[in-house]
Design an enzyme around this catalytic site. Structure first.
Site, PDB file in Angstrom:
ATOM      1  N   TYR A  20       1.005  -1.145   0.039  1.00 51.84           N
ATOM      2  CA  TYR A  20       0.054  -0.071  -0.014  1.00 51.84           C
ATOM      3  C   TYR A  20       0.859   1.288  -0.204  1.00 51.84           C
ATOM      4  CZ  TYR A  20      -3.108   3.702   1.738  1.00 51.84           C
ATOM      5  OH  TYR A  20      -3.686   4.736   1.923  1.00 51.84           O
TER       6      TYR A  20
HETATM    7  P1  NAD Z   1     -12.707   4.572   1.309  1.00 53.42           P
HETATM    8  O1  NAD Z   1     -12.478   2.990   0.875  1.00 53.42           O
HETATM    9  O2  NAD Z   1     -13.683   4.689   2.133  1.00 53.42           O
HETATM   10  O3  NAD Z   1     -12.809   5.368   0.098  1.00 53.42           O
HETATM   11  C1  NAD Z   1     -12.352   4.962  -1.373  1.00 53.42           C
HETATM   12  C2  NAD Z   1     -13.164   4.835  -2.569  1.00 53.42           C
HETATM   13  O4  NAD Z   1     -12.811   4.778  -3.915  1.00 53.42           O
HETATM   14  C3  NAD Z   1     -14.171   3.988  -2.090  1.00 53.42           C
HETATM   15  O5  NAD Z   1     -15.576   4.448  -2.175  1.00 53.42           O
HETATM   16  C4  NAD Z   1     -14.105   2.711  -3.192  1.00 53.42           C
HETATM   17  O6  NAD Z   1     -15.307   2.228  -3.819  1.00 53.42           O
HETATM   18  C5  NAD Z   1     -13.482   3.918  -4.187  1.00 53.42           C
HETATM   19  N1  NAD Z   1     -12.553   3.071  -5.195  1.00 53.42           N
HETATM   20  C6  NAD Z   1     -11.611   2.286  -5.147  1.00 53.42           C
HETATM   21  N2  NAD Z   1     -11.146   1.705  -6.164  1.00 53.42           N
HETATM   22  C7  NAD Z   1     -11.792   2.099  -6.821  1.00 53.42           C
HETATM   23  C8  NAD Z   1     -11.780   2.037  -8.458  1.00 53.42           C
HETATM   24  N3  NAD Z   1     -10.707   1.296  -9.144  1.00 53.42           N
HETATM   25  N4  NAD Z   1     -12.321   2.779  -9.220  1.00 53.42           N
HETATM   26  C9  NAD Z   1     -13.209   3.644  -8.921  1.00 53.42           C
HETATM   27  N5  NAD Z   1     -13.387   3.863  -7.488  1.00 53.42           N
HETATM   28  C10 NAD Z   1     -12.696   3.164  -6.564  1.00 53.42           C
HETATM   29  O7  NAD Z   1     -11.207   5.027   1.843  1.00 53.42           O
HETATM   30  P2  NAD Z   1     -11.145   6.517   2.475  1.00 53.42           P
HETATM   31  O8  NAD Z   1     -10.470   6.141   3.818  1.00 53.42           O
HETATM   32  O9  NAD Z   1     -12.024   7.389   2.338  1.00 53.42           O
HETATM   33  O10 NAD Z   1      -9.715   7.059   1.597  1.00 53.42           O
HETATM   34  C11 NAD Z   1      -9.555   7.810   0.646  1.00 53.42           C
HETATM   35  C12 NAD Z   1      -8.099   8.124   0.371  1.00 53.42           C
HETATM   36  O11 NAD Z   1      -7.465   8.452   1.054  1.00 53.42           O
HETATM   37  C13 NAD Z   1      -7.606   6.783  -0.404  1.00 53.42           C
HETATM   38  O12 NAD Z   1      -6.879   7.109  -1.467  1.00 53.42           O
HETATM   39  C14 NAD Z   1      -6.736   6.224   0.932  1.00 53.42           C
HETATM   40  O13 NAD Z   1      -5.647   5.703   0.445  1.00 53.42           O
HETATM   41  C15 NAD Z   1      -6.270   7.800   1.456  1.00 53.42           C
HETATM   42  N6  NAD Z   1      -6.040   7.548   3.020  1.00 53.42           N
HETATM   43  C16 NAD Z   1      -7.027   7.164   3.789  1.00 53.42           C
HETATM   44  C17 NAD Z   1      -6.602   7.365   5.155  1.00 53.42           C
HETATM   45  C18 NAD Z   1      -7.491   7.188   6.171  1.00 53.42           C
HETATM   46  O14 NAD Z   1      -7.118   6.949   7.331  1.00 53.42           O
HETATM   47  N7  NAD Z   1      -8.754   6.772   6.044  1.00 53.42           N
HETATM   48  C19 NAD Z   1      -5.190   7.578   5.589  1.00 53.42           C
HETATM   49  C20 NAD Z   1      -4.271   7.796   4.493  1.00 53.42           C
HETATM   50  C21 NAD Z   1      -4.512   7.877   3.251  1.00 53.42           C
END
Ligand code: NAD
Length: 321
Positions: A155
Protein backbone atom coordinates in the site's frame (compact mmCIF):
# COMPACT_ATOMS: atom_id res chain seq x y z
CA UNK A 1 -12.89 29.60 1.84
CA UNK A 2 -13.54 30.73 -1.74
CA UNK A 3 -12.63 28.03 -4.24
CA UNK A 4 -11.32 29.20 -7.61
CA UNK A 5 -13.18 26.64 -9.72
CA UNK A 6 -16.63 25.54 -10.79
CA UNK A 7 -16.55 21.85 -11.63
CA UNK A 8 -14.60 19.14 -9.85
CA UNK A 9 -14.17 15.40 -10.35
CA UNK A 10 -13.97 13.54 -7.04
CA UNK A 11 -12.69 9.99 -7.48
CA UNK A 12 -13.78 7.64 -4.71
CA UNK A 13 -16.47 10.16 -3.83
CA UNK A 14 -18.73 7.52 -2.26
CA UNK A 15 -16.06 6.54 0.25
CA UNK A 16 -15.47 7.83 3.76
CA UNK A 17 -13.32 10.88 3.01
CA UNK A 18 -14.75 11.37 -0.49
CA UNK A 19 -18.35 11.74 0.64
CA UNK A 20 -17.35 14.45 3.15
CA UNK A 21 -15.29 16.26 0.51
CA UNK A 22 -18.26 16.18 -1.90
CA UNK A 23 -20.55 17.71 0.74
CA UNK A 24 -18.03 20.48 1.43
CA UNK A 25 -17.69 21.26 -2.28
CA UNK A 26 -21.46 21.32 -2.81
CA UNK A 27 -21.93 23.64 0.16
CA UNK A 28 -19.59 26.08 -1.59
CA UNK A 29 -21.58 25.96 -4.82
CA UNK A 30 -19.14 23.74 -6.75
CA UNK A 31 -20.50 21.30 -9.34
CA UNK A 32 -19.39 17.79 -8.41
CA UNK A 33 -18.90 14.70 -10.57
CA UNK A 34 -18.10 11.47 -8.71
CA UNK A 35 -16.54 8.31 -10.06
CA UNK A 36 -16.66 5.30 -7.76
CA UNK A 37 -16.81 1.57 -8.49
CA UNK A 38 -18.58 0.65 -5.22
CA UNK A 39 -16.30 -2.35 -4.81
CA UNK A 40 -16.76 -4.76 -1.92
CA UNK A 41 -13.62 -3.92 0.09
CA UNK A 42 -16.30 -3.12 2.62
CA UNK A 43 -20.08 -3.35 2.25
CA UNK A 44 -21.04 -1.27 -0.84
CA UNK A 45 -24.35 -0.45 0.90
CA UNK A 46 -22.31 1.73 3.28
CA UNK A 47 -20.99 3.69 0.27
CA UNK A 48 -24.52 4.09 -1.09
CA UNK A 49 -25.56 5.43 2.33
CA UNK A 50 -22.56 7.79 2.45
CA UNK A 51 -23.87 9.71 -0.56
CA UNK A 52 -27.61 9.18 -0.12
CA UNK A 53 -28.16 12.74 1.10
CA UNK A 54 -26.32 14.31 -1.85
CA UNK A 55 -27.22 11.78 -4.55
CA UNK A 56 -29.52 14.23 -6.36
CA UNK A 57 -26.95 17.01 -6.39
CA UNK A 58 -23.98 15.18 -7.90
CA UNK A 59 -23.33 13.50 -11.23
CA UNK A 60 -22.48 9.91 -10.31
CA UNK A 61 -20.47 7.64 -12.58
CA UNK A 62 -20.33 4.04 -11.41
CA UNK A 63 -17.04 2.89 -12.85
CA UNK A 64 -13.45 1.87 -12.38
CA UNK A 65 -10.50 4.26 -12.61
CA UNK A 66 -8.43 1.39 -14.05
CA UNK A 67 -10.57 1.64 -17.19
CA UNK A 68 -8.60 4.14 -19.32
CA UNK A 69 -11.35 4.30 -21.96
CA UNK A 70 -13.95 5.19 -19.36
CA UNK A 71 -11.73 7.92 -17.92
CA UNK A 72 -11.07 9.34 -21.38
CA UNK A 73 -14.83 9.43 -22.07
CA UNK A 74 -15.46 11.12 -18.72
CA UNK A 75 -12.92 13.87 -19.42
CA UNK A 76 -14.36 14.35 -22.92
CA UNK A 77 -17.88 14.71 -21.54
CA UNK A 78 -17.01 17.21 -18.78
CA UNK A 79 -14.72 20.21 -18.51
CA UNK A 80 -13.15 19.76 -15.05
CA UNK A 81 -11.34 22.59 -13.30
CA UNK A 82 -9.79 20.22 -10.76
CA UNK A 83 -9.50 16.54 -9.85
CA UNK A 84 -9.60 15.42 -6.23
CA UNK A 85 -8.27 11.89 -6.50
CA UNK A 86 -9.26 9.82 -3.47
CA UNK A 87 -10.19 6.50 -5.11
CA UNK A 88 -7.81 3.77 -4.04
CA UNK A 89 -7.53 0.41 -2.43
CA UNK A 90 -6.87 1.58 1.12
CA UNK A 91 -5.38 -0.25 4.08
CA UNK A 92 -1.97 -1.68 4.82
CA UNK A 93 -2.80 -5.25 5.85
CA UNK A 94 -4.98 -6.32 2.89
CA UNK A 95 -2.34 -4.92 0.52
CA UNK A 96 0.01 -7.65 1.73
CA UNK A 97 -2.41 -10.42 0.75
CA UNK A 98 -3.34 -8.94 -2.65
CA UNK A 99 -0.58 -6.56 -3.74
CA UNK A 100 -1.46 -6.72 -7.43
CA UNK A 101 -4.92 -5.31 -6.82
CA UNK A 102 -3.29 -2.40 -4.97
CA UNK A 103 -0.68 -1.78 -7.65
CA UNK A 104 -3.20 -1.81 -10.51
CA UNK A 105 -5.80 0.34 -8.76
CA UNK A 106 -3.57 2.83 -7.02
CA UNK A 107 -0.81 3.21 -9.60
CA UNK A 108 -2.50 2.51 -12.96
CA UNK A 109 -5.63 4.34 -11.82
CA UNK A 110 -3.62 7.41 -10.80
CA UNK A 111 -1.74 7.31 -14.09
CA UNK A 112 -5.01 7.14 -16.10
CA UNK A 113 -6.33 10.24 -14.35
CA UNK A 114 -3.14 12.27 -14.72
CA UNK A 115 -2.83 11.28 -18.36
CA UNK A 116 -6.41 12.41 -18.95
CA UNK A 117 -5.52 15.73 -17.26
CA UNK A 118 -2.60 16.07 -19.64
CA UNK A 119 -4.72 15.45 -22.75
CA UNK A 120 -7.66 17.56 -21.64
CA UNK A 121 -5.77 20.53 -20.21
CA UNK A 122 -6.87 20.02 -16.58
CA UNK A 123 -4.32 21.87 -14.47
CA UNK A 124 -5.21 21.06 -10.88
CA UNK A 125 -4.78 17.64 -9.29
CA UNK A 126 -5.05 16.67 -5.63
CA UNK A 127 -3.71 13.24 -4.74
CA UNK A 128 -4.55 11.35 -1.54
CA UNK A 129 -1.24 10.01 -0.30
CA UNK A 130 -0.59 8.55 3.11
CA UNK A 131 1.56 8.76 6.22
CA UNK A 132 2.49 5.13 5.48
CA UNK A 133 5.05 6.39 2.94
CA UNK A 134 7.32 7.28 5.89
CA UNK A 135 7.69 3.61 6.82
CA UNK A 136 9.72 3.08 9.98
CA UNK A 137 10.85 6.67 10.32
CA UNK A 138 12.97 7.10 13.46
CA UNK A 139 12.73 10.88 13.43
CA UNK A 140 9.62 12.54 14.80
CA UNK A 141 7.59 14.42 13.89
CA UNK A 142 7.60 13.29 10.24
CA UNK A 143 8.38 16.11 7.82
CA UNK A 144 7.77 16.16 4.08
CA UNK A 145 11.55 16.34 3.55
CA UNK A 146 12.22 13.08 5.45
CA UNK A 147 13.42 10.07 3.41
CA UNK A 148 10.68 7.81 2.11
CA UNK A 149 12.49 5.03 0.31
CA UNK A 150 11.90 2.47 3.06
CA UNK A 151 8.21 1.71 2.77
CA UNK A 152 7.16 -1.55 4.42
CA UNK A 153 3.87 -2.42 2.69
CA UNK A 154 2.60 -2.65 -0.89
CA UNK A 155 0.00 0.00 0.00
CA UNK A 156 2.73 2.46 1.00
CA UNK A 157 4.67 1.64 -2.17
CA UNK A 158 1.62 2.50 -4.29
CA UNK A 159 1.23 5.84 -2.54
CA UNK A 160 4.84 6.88 -3.03
CA UNK A 161 4.55 5.76 -6.67
CA UNK A 162 1.48 7.95 -7.06
CA UNK A 163 3.43 10.92 -5.70
CA UNK A 164 6.20 10.26 -8.24
CA UNK A 165 3.73 10.17 -11.15
CA UNK A 166 2.30 13.47 -9.89
CA UNK A 167 5.80 14.95 -9.80
CA UNK A 168 6.48 13.77 -13.38
CA UNK A 169 3.22 15.12 -14.75
CA UNK A 170 3.59 18.37 -12.92
CA UNK A 171 7.10 18.91 -14.28
CA UNK A 172 6.40 17.77 -17.84
CA UNK A 173 2.91 19.13 -18.41
CA UNK A 174 2.50 21.96 -15.90
CA UNK A 175 -0.26 20.29 -13.90
CA UNK A 176 -0.50 21.75 -10.40
CA UNK A 177 -0.28 18.70 -8.14
CA UNK A 178 -0.68 18.63 -4.38
CA UNK A 179 0.05 15.28 -2.73
CA UNK A 180 -1.58 15.11 0.68
CA UNK A 181 -0.17 12.65 3.17
CA UNK A 182 -3.18 11.88 5.35
CA UNK A 183 -2.48 10.62 8.87
CA UNK A 184 -5.11 8.09 10.10
CA UNK A 185 -8.38 9.82 9.39
CA UNK A 186 -11.43 9.10 11.54
CA UNK A 187 -14.92 10.40 12.15
CA UNK A 188 -18.48 9.75 11.01
CA UNK A 189 -18.71 7.26 8.09
CA UNK A 190 -15.23 5.99 8.83
CA UNK A 191 -14.30 2.78 7.02
CA UNK A 192 -15.50 -0.20 9.06
CA UNK A 193 -12.11 -1.95 8.70
CA UNK A 194 -10.35 0.71 10.79
CA UNK A 195 -9.53 0.22 14.47
CA UNK A 196 -11.59 3.08 15.88
CA UNK A 197 -14.70 1.80 14.15
CA UNK A 198 -14.24 -1.78 15.38
CA UNK A 199 -13.18 -0.77 18.89
CA UNK A 200 -16.13 1.56 19.38
CA UNK A 201 -18.68 -1.03 18.29
CA UNK A 202 -17.12 -3.95 20.19
CA UNK A 203 -16.48 -2.08 23.44
CA UNK A 204 -20.03 -0.73 23.46
CA UNK A 205 -21.44 -4.20 22.85
CA UNK A 206 -19.15 -5.92 25.38
CA UNK A 207 -17.37 -7.90 22.64
CA UNK A 208 -13.60 -8.53 22.79
CA UNK A 209 -11.26 -6.37 20.72
CA UNK A 210 -8.05 -7.47 19.00
CA UNK A 211 -5.08 -5.43 20.16
CA UNK A 212 -2.02 -5.99 17.99
CA UNK A 213 1.17 -5.58 20.02
CA UNK A 214 1.55 -4.35 23.58
CA UNK A 215 -0.44 -1.14 23.09
CA UNK A 216 2.59 1.12 22.71
CA UNK A 217 2.27 1.68 18.95
CA UNK A 218 1.24 5.26 18.36
CA UNK A 219 -0.71 7.08 15.68
CA UNK A 220 -1.39 10.65 14.72
CA UNK A 221 -5.19 10.67 14.33
CA UNK A 222 -6.90 13.31 12.20
CA UNK A 223 -10.55 14.21 12.49
CA UNK A 224 -12.43 14.17 9.18
CA UNK A 225 -13.45 17.85 9.32
CA UNK A 226 -9.80 18.87 9.62
CA UNK A 227 -8.86 16.68 6.65
CA UNK A 228 -11.64 18.18 4.51
CA UNK A 229 -10.41 21.70 5.34
CA UNK A 230 -6.90 20.67 4.31
CA UNK A 231 -8.10 19.10 1.05
CA UNK A 232 -10.03 22.23 0.06
CA UNK A 233 -7.15 24.52 1.00
CA UNK A 234 -4.76 22.41 -1.08
CA UNK A 235 -7.18 22.45 -4.02
CA UNK A 236 -7.29 26.23 -3.84
CA UNK A 237 -3.51 26.59 -3.52
CA UNK A 238 -1.57 27.34 -6.69
CA UNK A 239 1.28 29.56 -5.48
CA UNK A 240 5.00 28.97 -5.82
CA UNK A 241 5.46 25.48 -7.21
CA UNK A 242 3.47 23.22 -9.49
CA UNK A 243 4.24 20.27 -7.21
CA UNK A 244 3.88 20.17 -3.45
CA UNK A 245 3.64 17.52 -0.76
CA UNK A 246 1.77 18.30 2.45
CA UNK A 247 1.34 16.34 5.65
CA UNK A 248 -2.23 16.56 6.92
CA UNK A 249 -2.34 15.21 10.45
CA UNK A 250 -3.64 16.02 13.88
CA UNK A 251 -0.07 16.79 14.97
CA UNK A 252 -0.28 14.77 18.19
CA UNK A 253 0.27 11.11 18.94
CA UNK A 254 -1.95 8.68 20.78
CA UNK A 255 -0.83 5.20 21.77
CA UNK A 256 -3.08 2.25 21.11
CA UNK A 257 -3.64 1.82 24.87
CA UNK A 258 -4.61 5.50 25.20
CA UNK A 259 -6.96 5.16 22.25
CA UNK A 260 -8.69 2.20 23.86
CA UNK A 261 -9.24 4.16 27.09
CA UNK A 262 -10.61 7.12 25.15
CA UNK A 263 -13.12 4.82 23.47
CA UNK A 264 -13.98 3.25 26.86
CA UNK A 265 -14.69 6.74 28.25
CA UNK A 266 -16.77 7.69 25.20
CA UNK A 267 -19.03 4.62 25.28
CA UNK A 268 -19.00 4.10 29.07
CA UNK A 269 -17.85 0.48 28.99
CA UNK A 270 -14.62 -1.44 29.69
CA UNK A 271 -12.74 -3.11 26.85
CA UNK A 272 -12.15 -6.86 26.79
CA UNK A 273 -8.72 -7.01 25.20
CA UNK A 274 -7.38 -9.96 23.23
CA UNK A 275 -3.68 -9.27 22.77
CA UNK A 276 -2.11 -10.50 19.52
CA UNK A 277 1.38 -10.15 18.05
CA UNK A 278 2.38 -7.05 16.04
CA UNK A 279 1.07 -7.12 12.49
CA UNK A 280 3.28 -7.18 9.41
CA UNK A 281 3.31 -3.88 7.55
CA UNK A 282 2.24 -1.84 10.58
CA UNK A 283 4.62 0.99 11.45
CA UNK A 284 5.40 1.60 15.14
CA UNK A 285 4.28 5.22 15.11
CA UNK A 286 3.18 8.12 12.97
CA UNK A 287 3.42 11.75 13.91
CA UNK A 288 2.90 14.62 11.48
CA UNK A 289 4.87 17.81 11.30
CA UNK A 290 2.16 20.01 9.79
CA UNK A 291 4.13 23.26 9.77
CA UNK A 292 4.33 23.36 5.96
CA UNK A 293 0.55 22.96 5.61
CA UNK A 294 0.08 25.58 8.34
CA UNK A 295 2.37 28.04 6.61
CA UNK A 296 1.19 27.60 3.02
CA UNK A 297 -2.42 26.43 3.38
CA UNK A 298 -3.44 27.95 6.70
CA UNK A 299 -4.17 24.38 7.88
CA UNK A 300 -4.98 24.16 11.60
CA UNK A 301 -6.27 20.85 12.97
CA UNK A 302 -9.03 21.82 15.40
CA UNK A 303 -10.41 18.60 16.86
CA UNK A 304 -8.39 16.95 19.64
CA UNK A 305 -8.62 13.16 19.80
CA UNK A 306 -10.78 13.02 22.95
CA UNK A 307 -13.42 15.26 21.40
CA UNK A 308 -13.21 13.50 18.03
CA UNK A 309 -13.67 10.05 19.57
CA UNK A 310 -16.65 11.33 21.55
CA UNK A 311 -18.24 12.72 18.37
CA UNK A 312 -17.50 9.54 16.46
CA UNK A 313 -18.96 7.31 19.19
CA UNK A 314 -22.11 9.44 19.29
CA UNK A 315 -22.46 9.18 15.51
CA UNK A 316 -21.94 5.41 15.53
CA UNK A 317 -24.52 4.98 18.30
CA UNK A 318 -27.05 7.11 16.41
CA UNK A 319 -26.53 5.30 13.11
CA UNK A 320 -26.91 1.76 14.47
CA UNK A 321 -29.65 -0.33 12.87
P1 NAD B 1 -12.66 4.46 1.22
O1 NAD B 1 -12.35 3.05 0.86
O2 NAD B 1 -13.82 4.72 2.10
O3 NAD B 1 -12.83 5.32 -0.10
C1 NAD B 1 -12.22 4.99 -1.33
C2 NAD B 1 -13.30 4.96 -2.39
O4 NAD B 1 -12.66 4.66 -3.63
C3 NAD B 1 -14.34 3.86 -2.15
O5 NAD B 1 -15.65 4.39 -2.20
C4 NAD B 1 -14.09 2.87 -3.29
O6 NAD B 1 -15.28 2.25 -3.74
C5 NAD B 1 -13.47 3.76 -4.35
N1 NAD B 1 -12.61 3.00 -5.27
C6 NAD B 1 -11.65 2.10 -4.94
N2 NAD B 1 -11.12 1.56 -6.04
C7 NAD B 1 -11.74 2.16 -7.09
C8 NAD B 1 -11.62 2.03 -8.49
N3 NAD B 1 -10.76 1.16 -9.04
N4 NAD B 1 -12.39 2.81 -9.29
C9 NAD B 1 -13.28 3.67 -8.74
N5 NAD B 1 -13.44 3.83 -7.41
C10 NAD B 1 -12.69 3.08 -6.61
O7 NAD B 1 -11.32 5.03 1.85
P2 NAD B 1 -11.02 6.43 2.56
O8 NAD B 1 -10.61 6.10 3.96
O9 NAD B 1 -12.11 7.39 2.32
O10 NAD B 1 -9.71 6.87 1.78
C11 NAD B 1 -9.73 7.81 0.71
C12 NAD B 1 -8.31 8.02 0.22
O11 NAD B 1 -7.49 8.50 1.27
C13 NAD B 1 -7.63 6.75 -0.30
O12 NAD B 1 -6.83 7.09 -1.40
C14 NAD B 1 -6.77 6.32 0.87
O13 NAD B 1 -5.67 5.55 0.44
C15 NAD B 1 -6.35 7.66 1.43
N6 NAD B 1 -5.97 7.62 2.83
C16 NAD B 1 -6.92 7.36 3.79
C17 NAD B 1 -6.54 7.34 5.12
C18 NAD B 1 -7.54 7.08 6.22
O14 NAD B 1 -7.11 7.03 7.39
N7 NAD B 1 -8.81 6.90 5.95
C19 NAD B 1 -5.19 7.58 5.49
C20 NAD B 1 -4.27 7.81 4.49
C21 NAD B 1 -4.66 7.87 3.16
Amino acid sequence: MKLPFQKVLVTGGAGFIGSHVCEALLSRGIEVVVIDDFNDFYDPAIKEANIAAIRDRITLVRGDIRDAGLIEGLFSAHRFDAIIHLAARAGVRPSISDPKLYFTTNIDGTFNLLDACRHHGVKRFIFASSSSVYGINEKVPFAETDPVERTISPYAATKISGEHICSNYSHLFGIHCACLRFFTVYGPRQRPDLAISKFTRCIREGQPIDQYGDGSTARDYTYIEDIVEGVLAAAAYTEVSAFEIFNLGGSATTTLSELISLVEDAVGNKAIIRQLPDQQGDVPRTYADVSKAQRLLGYEPKTPIREGIRKYAAWQEASRD
